[in-house]
Design a protein around this motif. Structure first.
Motif, PDB file in Angstrom:
ATOM      1  N   ILE A  93       0.836  -1.204   0.000  1.00 14.72           N
ATOM      2  CA  ILE A  93       0.000   0.000   0.000  1.00 14.72           C
ATOM      3  C   ILE A  93       0.872   1.256   0.000  1.00 14.72           C
ATOM      4  O   ILE A  93       0.614   2.210  -0.732  1.00 14.72           O
ATOM      5  CB  ILE A  93      -0.941   0.008   1.214  1.00 14.72           C
ATOM      6  CG1 ILE A  93      -1.918  -1.183   1.160  1.00 14.72           C
ATOM      7  CG2 ILE A  93      -1.702   1.323   1.302  1.00 14.72           C
ATOM      8  CD1 ILE A  93      -2.840  -1.178  -0.051  1.00 14.72           C
ATOM      9  N   GLU A  97       0.972   4.270  -2.725  1.00 17.19           N
ATOM     10  CA  GLU A  97       0.762   5.666  -2.337  1.00 17.19           C
ATOM     11  C   GLU A  97       1.933   6.536  -2.792  1.00 17.19           C
ATOM     12  O   GLU A  97       1.746   7.658  -3.264  1.00 17.19           O
ATOM     13  CB  GLU A  97       0.593   5.778  -0.823  1.00 17.19           C
ATOM     14  CG  GLU A  97      -0.730   5.260  -0.299  1.00 17.19           C
ATOM     15  CD  GLU A  97      -0.889   5.505   1.192  1.00 17.19           C
ATOM     16  OE1 GLU A  97      -2.019   5.755   1.631  1.00 17.19           O
ATOM     17  OE2 GLU A  97       0.134   5.447   1.918  1.00 17.19           O
ATOM     18  N   LEU A 104      -4.915   6.712   0.935  1.00 17.63           N
ATOM     19  CA  LEU A 104      -6.074   5.857   1.214  1.00 17.63           C
ATOM     20  C   LEU A 104      -7.330   6.668   1.477  1.00 17.63           C
ATOM     21  O   LEU A 104      -8.443   6.191   1.268  1.00 17.63           O
ATOM     22  CB  LEU A 104      -5.787   4.961   2.430  1.00 17.63           C
ATOM     23  CG  LEU A 104      -4.814   3.796   2.221  1.00 17.63           C
ATOM     24  CD1 LEU A 104      -4.581   3.098   3.539  1.00 17.63           C
ATOM     25  CD2 LEU A 104      -5.362   2.815   1.204  1.00 17.63           C
ATOM     26  N   ARG A 114     -10.688   0.277  -3.561  1.00 22.40           N
ATOM     27  CA  ARG A 114      -9.471   0.444  -2.772  1.00 22.40           C
ATOM     28  C   ARG A 114      -8.321   0.752  -3.705  1.00 22.40           C
ATOM     29  O   ARG A 114      -8.370   0.467  -4.906  1.00 22.40           O
ATOM     30  CB  ARG A 114      -9.169  -0.827  -1.976  1.00 22.40           C
ATOM     31  CG  ARG A 114     -10.262  -1.199  -0.995  1.00 22.40           C
ATOM     32  CD  ARG A 114      -9.872  -2.407  -0.191  1.00 22.40           C
ATOM     33  NE  ARG A 114     -10.957  -2.825   0.691  1.00 22.40           N
ATOM     34  CZ  ARG A 114     -10.879  -3.839   1.534  1.00 22.40           C
ATOM     35  NH1 ARG A 114      -9.764  -4.539   1.611  1.00 22.40           N
ATOM     36  NH2 ARG A 114     -11.894  -4.159   2.301  1.00 22.40           N
ATOM     37  N   ASN A 116      -5.414  -0.609  -4.096  1.00 21.90           N
ATOM     38  CA  ASN A 116      -4.802  -1.753  -4.775  1.00 21.90           C
ATOM     39  C   ASN A 116      -5.673  -2.246  -5.936  1.00 21.90           C
ATOM     40  O   ASN A 116      -5.168  -2.657  -6.983  1.00 21.90           O
ATOM     41  CB  ASN A 116      -4.495  -2.891  -3.802  1.00 21.90           C
ATOM     42  CG  ASN A 116      -5.671  -3.268  -2.937  1.00 21.90           C
ATOM     43  OD1 ASN A 116      -6.680  -2.566  -2.869  1.00 21.90           O
ATOM     44  ND2 ASN A 116      -5.555  -4.387  -2.246  1.00 21.90           N
ATOM     45  N   SER A 163      -0.262  -6.781  -1.817  1.00 16.81           N
ATOM     46  CA  SER A 163      -1.503  -6.364  -1.161  1.00 16.81           C
ATOM     47  C   SER A 163      -2.723  -7.156  -1.615  1.00 16.81           C
ATOM     48  O   SER A 163      -3.841  -6.642  -1.598  1.00 16.81           O
ATOM     49  CB  SER A 163      -1.737  -4.869  -1.410  1.00 16.81           C
ATOM     50  OG  SER A 163      -1.836  -4.603  -2.797  1.00 16.81           O
TER      51      SER A 163
END
Length: 204
Positions: A93, A97, A104, A114, A116, A163
């Motif tokens: 994650i 980012e 997030l 999400r 991912n 992830s």
């Protein structure tokens, strides 16, 4: 953290507006986060609930917590035991980012989508240039644009593998580091090779 807490998180906690740091990770807490979490905790700077049994979606109101600097949800939305691969999930994650300049708590990730899943969708469509920070790629006229695109595609695929929703589907950290080293070596060789070609063209 790690206090063997269980049951639902008392809703009253999410109405203490003076809270700036809230660590509830590594417990046996269940249920979901309240819809008004961002309104009830307007001053929260660090919020950690990773490694629990929470489910549901990330509340949209979290975007109202304007002071939020650290948000650790871990495997939020997945019920089950904590695995040794939780760290690699967080690593994946963070990588996404970093290279996408997204967080997030960005609006597009509030709800079912999400980060991912978002990255993976673009990878499947072979459109990584639409995901990563444009300043990292440069323009298509740059001599190393293709190498950068391939490198970033490999990094994003690694992040997605780290992830995966199911812990059993994730690679471990040793594998992740080995893949990163391979990506680095390949990118360095490609960049060097392109530099040699350009120098030869300039001489001729």
């Amino acid at each position: 953290m790690d206090n063997n807490l269980n049951g639902h998180i008392p809703s009253s906690i999410f109405n203490i507006s003076t809270i700036t740091k809230l660590y509830l990770g590594i417990n046996q807490l269940s249920g979901s986060l309240p819809a008004n979490i961002g309104l009830g905790l307007p001053n929260v700077e660090q919020f950690q609930v990773a490694a629990n049994h929470l489910s549901g979606v990330i509340p949209k109101s979290i975007s109202n917590a304007s002071e939020l600097q650290l948000l650790e949800l871990g495997e939020y939305g997945m019920e089950g035991i904590v695995s040794k691969r939780g760290d690699v999930y967080g690593f994946g994650i963070v990588v996404m980012e970093t290279f996408t300049r997204r967080k997030l708590i960005d609006e597009i990730f509030i709800g079912e989508m999400r980060i991912n899943q978002w990255v993976e969708n673009f990878l499947v469509a072979d459109a990584i240039v639409e995901v990563v920070d444009a300043t990292l790629l440069g323009t298509e006229e740059d001599h190393d644009f293709v190498s950068k695109r391939e490198c970033l595609s490999s990094i994003m695929r690694l992040a997605v593998a780290c992830s995966a929703e199911s812990p059993e589907e994730r690679i471990n950290m040793q594998e992740a580091l080995a893949i990163l080293k391979t990506i680095k070596i390949k990118f360095s060789k490609n960049s060097a090779a392109r530099g040699v070609v350009l120098n030869r063209r300039s001489v001729s």
